[in-house]
Scaffold this active site. Sequence first.
Site, PDB file in Angstrom:
ATOM      1  CB  ALA A 141      -1.998  -3.334   0.381  1.00  0.00           C
ATOM      2  CD  GLU A 193     -15.270   3.074   9.908  1.00  0.00           C
ATOM      3  OE1 GLU A 193     -16.244   2.445   9.515  1.00  0.00           O
ATOM      4  OE2 GLU A 193     -15.344   4.237  10.353  1.00  0.00           O
ATOM      5  CG  ASP A 219      -3.707  -7.894  -6.365  1.00  0.00           C
ATOM      6  OD1 ASP A 219      -4.299  -7.096  -7.109  1.00  0.00           O
ATOM      7  OD2 ASP A 219      -4.179  -8.302  -5.275  1.00  0.00           O
ATOM      8  CE  LYS A 244      -8.103  -2.299   6.727  1.00  0.00           C
ATOM      9  NZ  LYS A 244      -6.635  -2.271   6.571  1.00  0.00           N
ATOM     10  N   GLY A 283      -0.363   4.693  -1.436  1.00  0.00           N
ATOM     11  CA  GLY A 283      -1.455   5.410  -0.783  1.00  0.00           C
ATOM     12  C   GLY A 283      -0.966   6.557   0.084  1.00  0.00           C
ATOM     13  N   GLY A 310       0.827  -1.212   0.000  1.00  0.00           N
ATOM     14  CA  GLY A 310       0.000   0.000   0.000  1.00  0.00           C
ATOM     15  C   GLY A 310       0.856   1.254   0.000  1.00  0.00           C
ATOM     16  CG  ASP A 368      -1.738   5.980   6.210  1.00  0.00           C
ATOM     17  OD1 ASP A 368      -2.079   7.162   6.005  1.00  0.00           O
ATOM     18  OD2 ASP A 368      -2.324   5.240   7.022  1.00  0.00           O
ATOM     19  CB  THR A 404      -9.489   0.887  10.880  1.00  0.00           C
ATOM     20  OG1 THR A 404     -10.479   1.927  10.870  1.00  0.00           O
ATOM     21  CG2 THR A 404     -10.217  -0.419  10.588  1.00  0.00           C
ATOM     22  CE1 TYR A 450     -10.933  -0.354   5.320  1.00  0.00           C
ATOM     23  CE2 TYR A 450     -12.007   0.569   7.259  1.00  0.00           C
ATOM     24  CZ  TYR A 450     -10.867   0.360   6.502  1.00  0.00           C
ATOM     25  OH  TYR A 450      -9.665   0.856   6.938  1.00  0.00           O
TER      26      TYR A 450
HETATM   27  P1  NAP Z   1      -5.160   4.445   0.689  1.00  0.00           P
HETATM   28  O1  NAP Z   1      -4.602   5.801   0.404  1.00  0.00           O
HETATM   29  O2  NAP Z   1      -6.496   4.078   0.157  1.00  0.00           O
HETATM   30  O3  NAP Z   1      -4.080   3.371   0.145  1.00  0.00           O
HETATM   31  C1  NAP Z   1      -4.417   2.017  -0.011  1.00  0.00           C
HETATM   32  C2  NAP Z   1      -3.227   1.326  -0.665  1.00  0.00           C
HETATM   33  O4  NAP Z   1      -3.535  -0.074  -0.830  1.00  0.00           O
HETATM   34  C3  NAP Z   1      -2.886   1.854  -2.073  1.00  0.00           C
HETATM   35  O5  NAP Z   1      -1.499   1.883  -2.211  1.00  0.00           O
HETATM   36  C4  NAP Z   1      -3.475   0.805  -2.987  1.00  0.00           C
HETATM   37  O6  NAP Z   1      -2.852   0.708  -4.236  1.00  0.00           O
HETATM   38  C5  NAP Z   1      -3.169  -0.446  -2.156  1.00  0.00           C
HETATM   39  N1  NAP Z   1      -3.937  -1.618  -2.584  1.00  0.00           N
HETATM   40  C6  NAP Z   1      -5.294  -1.755  -2.619  1.00  0.00           C
HETATM   41  N2  NAP Z   1      -5.628  -2.979  -3.066  1.00  0.00           N
HETATM   42  C7  NAP Z   1      -4.457  -3.627  -3.328  1.00  0.00           C
HETATM   43  C8  NAP Z   1      -4.150  -4.921  -3.810  1.00  0.00           C
HETATM   44  N3  NAP Z   1      -5.115  -5.809  -4.112  1.00  0.00           N
HETATM   45  N4  NAP Z   1      -2.835  -5.277  -3.956  1.00  0.00           N
HETATM   46  C9  NAP Z   1      -1.870  -4.399  -3.661  1.00  0.00           C
HETATM   47  N5  NAP Z   1      -2.094  -3.147  -3.184  1.00  0.00           N
HETATM   48  C10 NAP Z   1      -3.385  -2.768  -3.025  1.00  0.00           C
HETATM   49  O7  NAP Z   1      -5.188   4.184   2.253  1.00  0.00           O
HETATM   50  P2  NAP Z   1      -4.441   4.960   3.449  1.00  0.00           P
HETATM   51  O8  NAP Z   1      -5.318   6.075   3.905  1.00  0.00           O
HETATM   52  O9  NAP Z   1      -3.052   5.231   3.080  1.00  0.00           O
HETATM   53  O10 NAP Z   1      -4.518   3.853   4.590  1.00  0.00           O
HETATM   54  C11 NAP Z   1      -3.509   2.864   4.708  1.00  0.00           C
HETATM   55  C12 NAP Z   1      -4.056   1.673   5.467  1.00  0.00           C
HETATM   56  O11 NAP Z   1      -4.488   2.074   6.760  1.00  0.00           O
HETATM   57  C13 NAP Z   1      -5.270   0.990   4.834  1.00  0.00           C
HETATM   58  O12 NAP Z   1      -5.178  -0.389   5.102  1.00  0.00           O
HETATM   59  C14 NAP Z   1      -6.454   1.587   5.569  1.00  0.00           C
HETATM   60  O13 NAP Z   1      -7.542   0.696   5.537  1.00  0.00           O
HETATM   61  C15 NAP Z   1      -5.857   1.758   6.945  1.00  0.00           C
HETATM   62  N6  NAP Z   1      -6.409   2.834   7.780  1.00  0.00           N
HETATM   63  C16 NAP Z   1      -6.439   4.106   7.300  1.00  0.00           C
HETATM   64  C17 NAP Z   1      -6.887   5.125   8.114  1.00  0.00           C
HETATM   65  C18 NAP Z   1      -6.936   6.555   7.639  1.00  0.00           C
HETATM   66  O14 NAP Z   1      -7.601   7.367   8.299  1.00  0.00           O
HETATM   67  N7  NAP Z   1      -6.229   6.902   6.577  1.00  0.00           N
HETATM   68  C19 NAP Z   1      -7.308   4.844   9.431  1.00  0.00           C
HETATM   69  C20 NAP Z   1      -7.227   3.531   9.886  1.00  0.00           C
HETATM   70  C21 NAP Z   1      -6.760   2.539   9.052  1.00  0.00           C
HETATM   71  P3  NAP Z   1      -3.366   1.574  -5.516  1.00  0.00           P
HETATM   72  O15 NAP Z   1      -2.583   2.851  -5.480  1.00  0.00           O
HETATM   73  O16 NAP Z   1      -3.009   0.692  -6.651  1.00  0.00           O
HETATM   74  O17 NAP Z   1      -4.837   1.792  -5.357  1.00  0.00           O
HETATM   75  O1  G4F Z   2     -13.818  10.411   5.011  1.00  0.00           O
HETATM   76  P1  G4F Z   2     -14.653   9.198   5.167  1.00  0.00           P
HETATM   77  O2  G4F Z   2     -15.023   8.470   3.918  1.00  0.00           O
HETATM   78  O3  G4F Z   2     -13.869   8.264   6.197  1.00  0.00           O
HETATM   79  P2  G4F Z   2     -14.323   7.041   7.117  1.00  0.00           P
HETATM   80  O4  G4F Z   2     -15.551   6.403   6.617  1.00  0.00           O
HETATM   81  O5  G4F Z   2     -14.335   7.527   8.530  1.00  0.00           O
HETATM   82  O6  G4F Z   2     -13.123   6.010   6.896  1.00  0.00           O
HETATM   83  C1  G4F Z   2     -11.769   6.424   6.936  1.00  0.00           C
HETATM   84  O7  G4F Z   2     -11.281   6.362   8.255  1.00  0.00           O
HETATM   85  C2  G4F Z   2     -11.262   5.034   8.817  1.00  0.00           C
HETATM   86  C3  G4F Z   2     -10.737   5.160  10.247  1.00  0.00           C
HETATM   87  O8  G4F Z   2     -11.823   5.322  11.113  1.00  0.00           O
HETATM   88  C4  G4F Z   2     -10.367   4.158   7.974  1.00  0.00           C
HETATM   89  F1  G4F Z   2     -10.283   2.905   8.508  1.00  0.00           F
HETATM   90  C5  G4F Z   2     -10.898   4.091   6.565  1.00  0.00           C
HETATM   91  O9  G4F Z   2      -9.998   3.327   5.753  1.00  0.00           O
HETATM   92  C6  G4F Z   2     -10.968   5.514   6.006  1.00  0.00           C
HETATM   93  O10 G4F Z   2      -9.645   6.003   5.890  1.00  0.00           O
HETATM   94  O11 G4F Z   2     -16.003   9.555   5.916  1.00  0.00           O
HETATM   95  C7  G4F Z   2     -16.004  10.222   7.159  1.00  0.00           C
HETATM   96  C8  G4F Z   2     -17.441  10.599   7.544  1.00  0.00           C
HETATM   97  C9  G4F Z   2     -18.452   9.451   7.420  1.00  0.00           C
HETATM   98  O12 G4F Z   2     -19.280   9.468   8.534  1.00  0.00           O
HETATM   99  C10 G4F Z   2     -19.244   9.787   6.165  1.00  0.00           C
HETATM  100  O13 G4F Z   2     -20.597   9.301   6.185  1.00  0.00           O
HETATM  101  O14 G4F Z   2     -17.883  11.606   6.636  1.00  0.00           O
HETATM  102  C11 G4F Z   2     -19.208  11.297   6.245  1.00  0.00           C
HETATM  103  N1  G4F Z   2     -19.480  11.952   4.960  1.00  0.00           N
HETATM  104  C12 G4F Z   2     -20.418  12.890   4.750  1.00  0.00           C
HETATM  105  N2  G4F Z   2     -20.425  13.267   3.466  1.00  0.00           N
HETATM  106  C13 G4F Z   2     -18.861  11.699   3.799  1.00  0.00           C
HETATM  107  C14 G4F Z   2     -19.462  12.543   2.844  1.00  0.00           C
HETATM  108  N3  G4F Z   2     -17.842  10.870   3.480  1.00  0.00           N
HETATM  109  C15 G4F Z   2     -17.405  10.882   2.193  1.00  0.00           C
HETATM  110  N4  G4F Z   2     -16.368  10.078   1.870  1.00  0.00           N
HETATM  111  N5  G4F Z   2     -17.983  11.685   1.233  1.00  0.00           N
HETATM  112  C16 G4F Z   2     -19.013  12.542   1.505  1.00  0.00           C
HETATM  113  O15 G4F Z   2     -19.509  13.249   0.637  1.00  0.00           O
END
Ligand code: NAP
Ligand code: G4F
Length: 338
Positions: A83, A129, A60, A155, A11, A8, A13, A127, A151
Amino acid sequence: MKKALITGITGQDGFFLSRWLLGVGYDVHGFIRRNSAASLGNLHALNQDELDRLTIHWGDVTDHTIVDTVVREGQFDEVYHLAAQSFVSASFTNPSLTYKTNIEGTLNFVNAIKEYSKHTRFYFAATSELYGKVQQTPQDERTPFYPRSPYGVSKLAGFWTVKNYREAYQLFMSNGILFNHESEHRGKEFVTRKIAQAVAHLAKGGTEPLLIGNLEAKRDWGFAGDYAKGMWMILQHGFADDFVLATGENHSVREFVTEAFRVVQMEIVWQGEGTQEIGVNPKTGNTLVAIDPQYFRPAEVDTILGNYTKAKTLLGWHPSVTFPELVKRMVEAEMERS
Ligand code: NAP
Ligand code: G4F
């Protein structure tokens, strides 16, 4: 020199973690799935020196043959498994892909480490979530889980797979239960980046309002750079464990919108109710924000709030960016981009 693999890595992170690990002297490898443009995603924001020092493996996470090969041949000190199909909304429409990527993809890595590289320390991107319909507030490592989306369920399976492999085979495998973390490298479909982009557009004279879903949802939003460093700290700890990383403060989507307009010195007033509610510029009367029901989810996580005391006490980790600083950073980045 320590050697680390990041899945990943393209992405949000992945960008911050690779920059951090390169900065502290690691030999950094990335695991990237092929796409027709051979795009490196957010890695394009690295400088040339950083890019030159990266080694890329194309694969992948759902293909166990390439995962086995990379893990066996790499003999990494650390693997950061980031990822995932990470967009909650898409997990409702693509549940099967979400399970395959997030569960099978994780199983492939922990099993490859068990079979071929037992010394490797493994980080899993769990997460907040997992808490979903929250059972207590604030949430910490002892709070019961109640996921609210495919999702979240995927997780949860990943979290328990990691814990089970840790306990069954005495492997160094840790879960980071990270609350939402954001930045200018956030995917454009996530709400914070979407708001920042729309506000920059409107501040520059654009007329298309921000179309949004649930304004009342509350999230504990931190800065992604802090959380990438926290992932590394989790793997430097004396033993494998599970850690919450959060800010201990939450805000509604509505507050994020208001704060974002404040950054560009625009006021917004709210009128109407439910799906008819709009946000209006009081000086011009123009609509800045409108509700679009397509962005509501079949099941919502209404509010989450993290308690990161364990990470603070055992790792010395703490967030460094406040909510207003985070919003300012994201909106200003969009102002420069547009
Ligand atoms: P992101 O920007 O959506 O990045 C996801 C990464 O996973 C991308 O590099 C994507 O590649 C790769 N990926 C998806 N499917 C794949 C596959 N089948 N094989 C190989 N690579 C694959 O997510 P992020 O925000 O950086 O988050 C990183 C991780 O932390 C994720 O697991 C997410 O669920 C978790 N997380 C995020 C948050 C948050 O708030 N950001 C919070 C808690 C947990 P492509 O570029 O090809 O799409
Ligand atoms: O930005 P969101 O899509 O993030 P969400 O669902 O909290 O998930 C993210 O954080 C998680 C950690 O808790 C990660 F595990 C996950 O991979 C991801 O990075 O939505 C945040 C909130 C939700 O309640 C959604 O219903 O915003 C609300 N929202 C309102 N309007 C919207 C929108 N979300 C999105 N994406 N787009 C809207 O137009």
